[in-house]
Write an enzyme that holds these catalytic residues in place. Structure first.
Site, PDB file in Angstrom:
ATOM      1  N   ASP A  59      -8.813  51.595   1.700  1.00  0.00           N
ATOM      2  CA  ASP A  59      -9.878  52.401   2.309  1.00  0.00           C
ATOM      3  C   ASP A  59      -9.358  53.596   3.101  1.00  0.00           C
ATOM      4  O   ASP A  59      -8.206  53.630   3.544  1.00  0.00           O
ATOM      5  CB  ASP A  59     -10.695  51.536   3.269  1.00  0.00           C
ATOM      6  N   HIS A 204      -5.644  49.776   4.071  1.00  0.00           N
ATOM      7  CA  HIS A 204      -5.975  51.171   4.324  1.00  0.00           C
ATOM      8  C   HIS A 204      -4.787  52.086   4.043  1.00  0.00           C
ATOM      9  O   HIS A 204      -3.645  51.711   4.307  1.00  0.00           O
ATOM     10  CB  HIS A 204      -6.404  51.360   5.785  1.00  0.00           C
TER      11      HIS A 204
END
Length: 238
Positions: A59, A204
């Site tokens: 992400d 992430h």
């Protein structure tokens, strides 16, 4: 937030969104304990993937410092991942979005500006956040995302309804090492190493220093593949 919304209504929406956040946190805990996480539906987020495969999701990118090392790492281990990209960052670094797609990974929509709490936004703001990101990704890559992940996983009936109306599949996660907090390589690796068949991992490559995430995944990916787990992208055809 729109200036047209009254302060009391704004506060109420924020309190509701925060309450939903904690309810979802508890629900994810239950999904983690299930033998098979829920595959979701048009108005229910997916917490898992079919069969004995696992899915790695990345992400908050693309990021000029961390996306390239992440792509190199995934390539070395033959892992395909699903990248949930932020529209503003795609606009700033369209070449990185193209590199993600060219490397064989799947791209999903993660909102335009990553506002939180996402569920507190007005319906037209939620629509704009998702729709603008669709256009940024399409302009940069020629690819039209079919998956959407709410910032912070902050779902609500309104967010899910809007996601469905825009023709997107809502995706959550099962395994969360909280790598965005930079808790240390060992802690991230320990959490990710517990991944079981059918689960969706959350990591992430954007939003800050992701050196710990890259280092932890360098340990975990071969460990999981040695266990016979196969990495797939999140299904986008529901």
């Amino acid at each position: 937030m729109s200036g047209a919304r009254k302060p009391a209504a704004r506060l109420g929406a924020q309190l509701c969104a925060h309450a939903l956040h904690y309810l979802l946190f508890a629900y994810r805990g239950r999904q983690l304990l299930r033998r098979r996480p829920s595959l979701g539906g048009p108005r229910r987020p997916a917490f898992g993937v079919p069969g004995d495969d696992v899915a790695l999701t990345i992400d908050d990118g693309p990021h000029p410092r961390w996306t390239a090392p992440m792509l190199d790492l995934l390539d070395r281990h033959g892992v395909r991942a699903t990248f949930f990209l932020v529209g503003d960052r795609v606009r700033e670094h369209p070449e990185l979005a193209r590199e993600v797609l060219a490397a064989g990974h799947l791209i999903g929509n993660h909102s335009m500006t990553h506002p939180q709490p996402f569920a507190a936004l007005a319906r037209h703001e939620i629509t704009a956040e998702i729709d603008r990101t669709q256009r940024e990704i399409e302009d940069a890559t020629g690819h039209t995302p079919r998956l959407f992940r709410a910032p912070g996983g902050n779902w609500s009936p309104g967010v899910l309804r809007t996601t469905a109306e825009l023709g997107l599949v809502p995706v959550d996660w099962t395994v969360n090492p909280s790598d965005w907090r930079s808790p240390g390589v060992a802690r991230i690796a320990r959490t990710l190493s517990r991944t079981r068949p059918g689960q969706i991992m959350l990591c992430h490559d954007g939003g800050g220093d992701r050196s710990q995430t890259v280092a932890a995944l360098a340990e975990v990916l071969p460990r999981l593949t040695d266990r016979g787990l196969r990495f797939v992208t999140v299904p986008d055809d529901r």
